[in-house]
Structures are given as structure tokens and as C-alpha cells.
Design a protein around this motif. Structure first.
Motif, PDB file in Angstrom:
ATOM      1  N   THR A 335       0.850  -1.190   0.000  1.00 35.27           N
ATOM      2  CA  THR A 335       0.000   0.000   0.000  1.00 35.27           C
ATOM      3  C   THR A 335       0.886   1.240   0.000  1.00 35.27           C
ATOM      4  O   THR A 335       2.108   1.156   0.181  1.00 35.27           O
ATOM      5  N   GLN A 336       0.281   2.412  -0.165  1.00 38.50           N
ATOM      6  CA  GLN A 336       1.079   3.635  -0.170  1.00 38.50           C
ATOM      7  C   GLN A 336       1.766   3.851   1.169  1.00 38.50           C
ATOM      8  O   GLN A 336       2.917   4.316   1.211  1.00 38.50           O
ATOM      9  N   ALA A 337       1.105   3.475   2.261  1.00 36.24           N
ATOM     10  CA  ALA A 337       1.734   3.620   3.571  1.00 36.24           C
ATOM     11  C   ALA A 337       2.978   2.743   3.684  1.00 36.24           C
ATOM     12  O   ALA A 337       4.003   3.166   4.239  1.00 36.24           O
ATOM     13  N   VAL A 338       2.898   1.535   3.161  1.00 36.23           N
ATOM     14  CA  VAL A 338       4.055   0.634   3.192  1.00 36.23           C
ATOM     15  C   VAL A 338       5.153   1.148   2.266  1.00 36.23           C
ATOM     16  O   VAL A 338       6.349   1.107   2.613  1.00 36.23           O
ATOM     17  N   ILE A 339       4.774   1.671   1.104  1.00 32.32           N
ATOM     18  CA  ILE A 339       5.765   2.224   0.176  1.00 32.32           C
ATOM     19  C   ILE A 339       6.494   3.396   0.816  1.00 32.32           C
ATOM     20  O   ILE A 339       7.721   3.555   0.652  1.00 32.32           O
ATOM     21  N   ASP A 340       5.776   4.211   1.563  1.00 33.40           N
ATOM     22  CA  ASP A 340       6.420   5.327   2.260  1.00 33.40           C
ATOM     23  C   ASP A 340       7.443   4.822   3.279  1.00 33.40           C
ATOM     24  O   ASP A 340       8.522   5.416   3.444  1.00 33.40           O
ATOM     25  N   LYS A 341       7.118   3.728   3.952  1.00 35.67           N
ATOM     26  CA  LYS A 341       8.073   3.149   4.907  1.00 35.67           C
ATOM     27  C   LYS A 341       9.287   2.582   4.186  1.00 35.67           C
ATOM     28  O   LYS A 341      10.427   2.736   4.636  1.00 35.67           O
ATOM     29  N   LEU A 342       9.056   1.922   3.054  1.00 32.16           N
ATOM     30  CA  LEU A 342      10.167   1.427   2.246  1.00 32.16           C
ATOM     31  C   LEU A 342      11.037   2.587   1.768  1.00 32.16           C
ATOM     32  O   LEU A 342      12.268   2.477   1.701  1.00 32.16           O
ATOM     33  N   GLY A 343      10.389   3.713   1.462  1.00 34.00           N
ATOM     34  CA  GLY A 343      11.131   4.900   1.066  1.00 34.00           C
ATOM     35  C   GLY A 343      12.023   5.414   2.175  1.00 34.00           C
ATOM     36  O   GLY A 343      13.143   5.869   1.926  1.00 34.00           O
ATOM     37  N   TYR A 344      11.540   5.315   3.407  1.00 35.40           N
ATOM     38  CA  TYR A 344      12.376   5.730   4.538  1.00 35.40           C
ATOM     39  C   TYR A 344      13.602   4.830   4.642  1.00 35.40           C
ATOM     40  O   TYR A 344      14.726   5.317   4.821  1.00 35.40           O
ATOM     41  N   ILE A 345      13.396   3.522   4.526  1.00 35.53           N
ATOM     42  CA  ILE A 345      14.526   2.585   4.583  1.00 35.53           C
ATOM     43  C   ILE A 345      15.508   2.876   3.456  1.00 35.53           C
ATOM     44  O   ILE A 345      16.732   2.878   3.657  1.00 35.53           O
ATOM     45  N   HIS A 346      14.998   3.118   2.260  1.00 37.86           N
ATOM     46  CA  HIS A 346      15.855   3.407   1.115  1.00 37.86           C
ATOM     47  C   HIS A 346      16.727   4.635   1.382  1.00 37.86           C
ATOM     48  O   HIS A 346      17.943   4.617   1.151  1.00 37.86           O
ATOM     49  N   THR A 347      16.115   5.705   1.880  1.00 41.95           N
ATOM     50  CA  THR A 347      16.860   6.925   2.176  1.00 41.95           C
ATOM     51  C   THR A 347      17.889   6.682   3.272  1.00 41.95           C
ATOM     52  O   THR A 347      19.021   7.180   3.198  1.00 41.95           O
ATOM     53  N   LEU A 348      17.514   5.894   4.268  1.00 41.03           N
ATOM     54  CA  LEU A 348      18.426   5.591   5.368  1.00 41.03           C
ATOM     55  C   LEU A 348      19.642   4.821   4.861  1.00 41.03           C
ATOM     56  O   LEU A 348      20.789   5.128   5.217  1.00 41.03           O
ATOM     57  N   VAL A 349      19.391   3.809   4.040  1.00 45.19           N
ATOM     58  CA  VAL A 349      20.488   2.989   3.501  1.00 45.19           C
ATOM     59  C   VAL A 349      21.393   3.827   2.605  1.00 45.19           C
ATOM     60  O   VAL A 349      22.626   3.768   2.713  1.00 45.19           O
ATOM     61  N   GLN A 350      20.778   4.626   1.730  1.00 49.79           N
ATOM     62  CA  GLN A 350      21.575   5.431   0.803  1.00 49.79           C
ATOM     63  C   GLN A 350      22.405   6.490   1.521  1.00 49.79           C
ATOM     64  O   GLN A 350      23.486   6.868   1.048  1.00 49.79           O
ATOM     65  N   GLY A 351      21.947   6.932   2.680  1.00 51.12           N
ATOM     66  CA  GLY A 351      22.667   7.960   3.424  1.00 51.12           C
ATOM     67  C   GLY A 351      23.567   7.440   4.524  1.00 51.12           C
ATOM     68  O   GLY A 351      24.184   8.229   5.245  1.00 51.12           O
ATOM     69  N   ALA A 352      23.666   6.117   4.665  1.00 54.76           N
ATOM     70  CA  ALA A 352      24.463   5.535   5.738  1.00 54.76           C
ATOM     71  C   ALA A 352      25.950   5.721   5.475  1.00 54.76           C
ATOM     72  O   ALA A 352      26.369   5.859   4.311  1.00 54.76           O
ATOM     73  N   PRO A 353      26.765   5.714   6.527  1.00 54.14           N
ATOM     74  CA  PRO A 353      28.216   5.774   6.321  1.00 54.14           C
ATOM     75  C   PRO A 353      28.672   4.609   5.451  1.00 54.14           C
ATOM     76  O   PRO A 353      28.277   3.467   5.679  1.00 54.14           O
ATOM     77  N   ARG A 354      29.485   4.866   4.459  1.00 53.49           N
ATOM     78  CA  ARG A 354      29.904   3.842   3.520  1.00 53.49           C
ATOM     79  C   ARG A 354      31.168   3.148   4.015  1.00 53.49           C
ATOM     80  O   ARG A 354      32.014   3.748   4.681  1.00 53.49           O
ATOM     81  N   THR A 355      31.293   1.872   3.688  1.00 54.94           N
ATOM     82  CA  THR A 355      32.508   1.123   3.950  1.00 54.94           C
ATOM     83  C   THR A 355      33.002   0.542   2.648  1.00 54.94           C
ATOM     84  O   THR A 355      32.225   0.287   1.730  1.00 54.94           O
ATOM     85  N   GLU A 356      34.304   0.331   2.553  1.00 55.42           N
ATOM     86  CA  GLU A 356      34.884  -0.243   1.335  1.00 55.42           C
ATOM     87  C   GLU A 356      34.746  -1.757   1.351  1.00 55.42           C
ATOM     88  O   GLU A 356      34.839  -2.376   2.380  1.00 55.42           O
TER      89      GLU A 356
END
Length: 356
Positions: A335-356
Motif C-alpha cells: 500500500t502507499q503507507a508501506v511504500i512510504d516506509k520502504l522509502g524511509y529505509i531506502h533513504t536511510l540505507v543510501q545515506g548511511a556511512p559507507r565502507t569499502e
């Protein structure tokens, strides 16, 4: 998940392969290069066809047929990037437990593959991190009087996986008894790693307030919330706002369930991408069921691109599964509510500190 080709003969290879069935060469996965390689022995080490400049050794768990990953010969490690997180494994002299552990290791390596591709932090005990990523694979005692049953879960960096989950029949009985549409070893890993990264990326950061706005107040008593869930079940309309009934039990579980599904989606879309999957229904459905998996899902800016590809792909996969007399491969509704939550996870992962 990618697929690979043998550098010696061109045979298609899968992530778990240890030997090329066409040319007979041994195979090893090189995590730093993200590729499977044909290898041949040289003295006490191995030469990799994918990297002639280096010399490699197999992870120590290779001796137990529990790993196909390799490490550089001059590294001071005996275990690979995946297995060095293991703290406790079962008695490998027991054939039944050895077989269960081997299944667990397959799922664990798929998990670590994705985490490396995301560039997420993977602290080990040796790193000095106060809460390193640690795996305990434990068997419940055969005699109930000898101690409590092992429960799969996460606490302060330690992910415990009950060995019984590797037994297909037992796991299926538990899935049916608990009314779950999906229960797999890989699913367990992806759920529990969600708890780990909540601690790493949210708990003590400025993201906590925003996370609570999406998933709810995690300060609610966890044990009481679970007790309430198991006694009374999920709300009647839970499908409107949650990916699963269990996600309704507490904000931590909602986060972990959503994290797991984000990993499901990204990994499956990568598989579709490397196989060049496209869907263009013969029936006139406009663009709603049309998709070309022509992008790397680990490298997209917007969650909408993932969802726009995932919706028609999962619909087609479910149709194919039903054609084989199986249940839906992805028995969930976004649902759109679930997609919004997935969007939060996506943003969190993309913005996390990177490791090599």
C-alpha cells in the motif's frame, strides 16, 4: 543477486557454486571484486582467473563445505568477510547439524553480499566496535529439562538463529502454525539485520525523531507489546499500513519487517536486471504491467523507481508460481503507507556511512 560466468569455459555460474560442472575448475567467490572466479592451486594458495595479480586462500569454513568465499593469501585472517562474524556454530561433527549449518551459511552469505553492495558498516569483534555484528547459530536442547528452546532474535549486535530453522519441515510447520505467508532462512537474516541497523543508524542519531514519525514510538514497552500481539493478534485493518501482521506488534518489528522487504525487493530486482528480464503483457494493460529491469537497484535515487519495477515483476512472478501449483512467490501487498516506509529505509540505507 548476480550470476556469473566461468572465466575458463564461459559456463553460467550461480552464487553457491563451488565447481564448474562444464570444465571442472574449482570456484571461489572474491568479495572484494564481487565476482565468482575459477581458481587453481599453486603451492599452499590459489590463483584466481579473475585476478592474476593476487594469491588467495579459501575461508576456513570451506573445509566443512560451509563457504566458497576467498581471502587474500597475505591477510592475517583465516575466515572470509562473511564468516568472521560467526561467534558460535553447532557441533560440526554431527552430520545432521552440519547439514543444517551449511544451509544457514548459504543464506548468511547472500545477506552479507547485499550488505557489502550497499556499503553498510559491518563491524567485527576485532574492529573494537562496542556492538559488532555477531552471529550465534544455536541448537535447542533435545531434553526440555536441559534448558529453554533457542529463539531467533537480535540483541546488542548479536543475531541468534535457531538451528531448527534450517529444517524445512519444522520451519514450514512453524510458518503454518503462526499464520505466516513467508518464512525462510534468508528472511530471518534480513529481518534480524534490520534490528541491527536500527541500532547502528537510528537509535543514537538525529534520525530517531524522523523514524518515529514513520514507524511509531519505539519507547512503548516491547515485551508488553509482543504479549498483546500474541494474545490478540493484529488489528483487522492492518494491511492498510503494514507489510505483515507481525509488523503491527511494535515499531521495532515494523522497521525490521520493512527493512527485510526492502532487501527482498532490491536483491530480486538485481537478479531480474542481470538476466535482462522485461515484461510486456499481450493483454492491453497500458504501462501498468510493463517493466524493463535495465538498472542496478543498488544504485537508484528514488524508491519510486524500485517500486515501479517491483509491482509488475512480483505480479508476474506470482502468476508463474501459481502455474507451477505453488503459492505466490511474494504474497504481500504494498500500500502507499508501506511504500512510504520502504522509502524511509531506502533513504536511510543510501545515506548511511559507507565502507569499502
Amino acid at each position: 543477486m548476480k550470476f556469473f560466468r566461468c572465466q575458463r569455459c564461459g559456463q553460467a555460474l550461480l552464487f553457491e557454486d563451488t565447481k564448474c560442472e562444464l570444465c571442472g575448475y574449482s570456484l571461489g567467490y572474491l568479495p572484494d571484486l564481487g565476482t565468482m572466479s575459477a581458481v587453481e592451486p599453486e603451492g599452499s594458495g590459489w590463483i584466481a582467473s579473475a585476478d592474476h595479480e593476487s594469491r588467495y586462500r579459501f575461508c576456513m569454513n570451506w573445509e566443512h563445505h560451509g563457504c566458497n568465499w576467498m581471502i587474500h593469501a597475505d591477510e592475517g585472517e583465516t575466515f572470509c568477510r562473511a564468516c568472521r562474524h560467526n561467534r558460535t556454530v553447532p557441533d560440526l561433527s554431527d552430520p545432521a547439524r552440519l547439514a543444517d549449518w551449511q544451509k544457514i551459511e548459504v543464506a548468511k552469505r547472500r545477506l552479507i553480499y547485499s550488505l557489502i553492495k550497499f556499503g553498510l558498516p559491518l563491524p567485527t569483534i576485532a574492529s573494537g566496535d562496542p556492538e559488532p555484528l555477531v552471529f550465534d547459530f544455536l541448537a535447542s536442547p533435545t531434553d526440555p529439562a536441559a534448558g529453554p528452546k533457542i529463539m531467533t532474535g537480535h540483541e546488542q549486535g548479536v543475531i541468534t538463529l535457531a538451528l531448527e530453522e534450517a529444517n524445512d519441515a519444522r520451519r514450514e510447520r512453524r510458518r503454518a502454525a503462526m499464520g505466516e505467508p513467508y518464512r525462510t532462512l534468508l528472511g530471518h537474516f534480513r529481518h534480524e539485520i534490520g534490528h541491527f541497523y536500527w541500532d547502528k543508524l537510528v537509535r543514537d542519531t538525529d534520525k530517531l525523531v524522523g523514524c518515529r514519525e514513520v514507524f511509531g514510538d519505539d519507547s512503548v514497552d516491547y515485551d508488553a507489546a509482543l504479549k498483546q500481539h500474541y494474545e490478540h493478534g493484529a488489528p483487522a485493518d492492518w494491511q492498510l499500513n503494514y507489510i505483515s501482521a507481525y509488523a503491527t506488534s511494535h515499531p521495532w518489528e515494523d522497521f525490521a519487517e520493512t527493512w527485510a522487504h526492502y532487501m527482498h525487493i532490491v536483491d530480486t530486482l538485481e537478479t531480474a536486471h542481470v538476466f535482462g528480464v522485461s515484461i510486456d503483457p499481450l493483454e492491453n494493460e497500458g504501462d501498468r504491467l510493463r517493466v524493463v529491469a535495465d538498472f542496478d537497484p543498488y544504485d537508484v535515487e528514488s524508491i519510486s523507481r524500485l517500486i515501479d519495477a517491483w509491482q509488475p515483476l512480483s505480479f508476474a512472478l506470482n502468476g508463474m508460481a501459481r502455474s507451477m501449483g505453488q503459492g505466490d512467490l511474494y504474497p504481500f501487498t504494498l500500500t502507499q503507507a508501506v511504500i512510504d516506509k520502504l522509502g524511509y529505509i531506502h533513504t536511510l540505507v543510501q545515506g548511511a556511512p559507507r565502507t569499502e
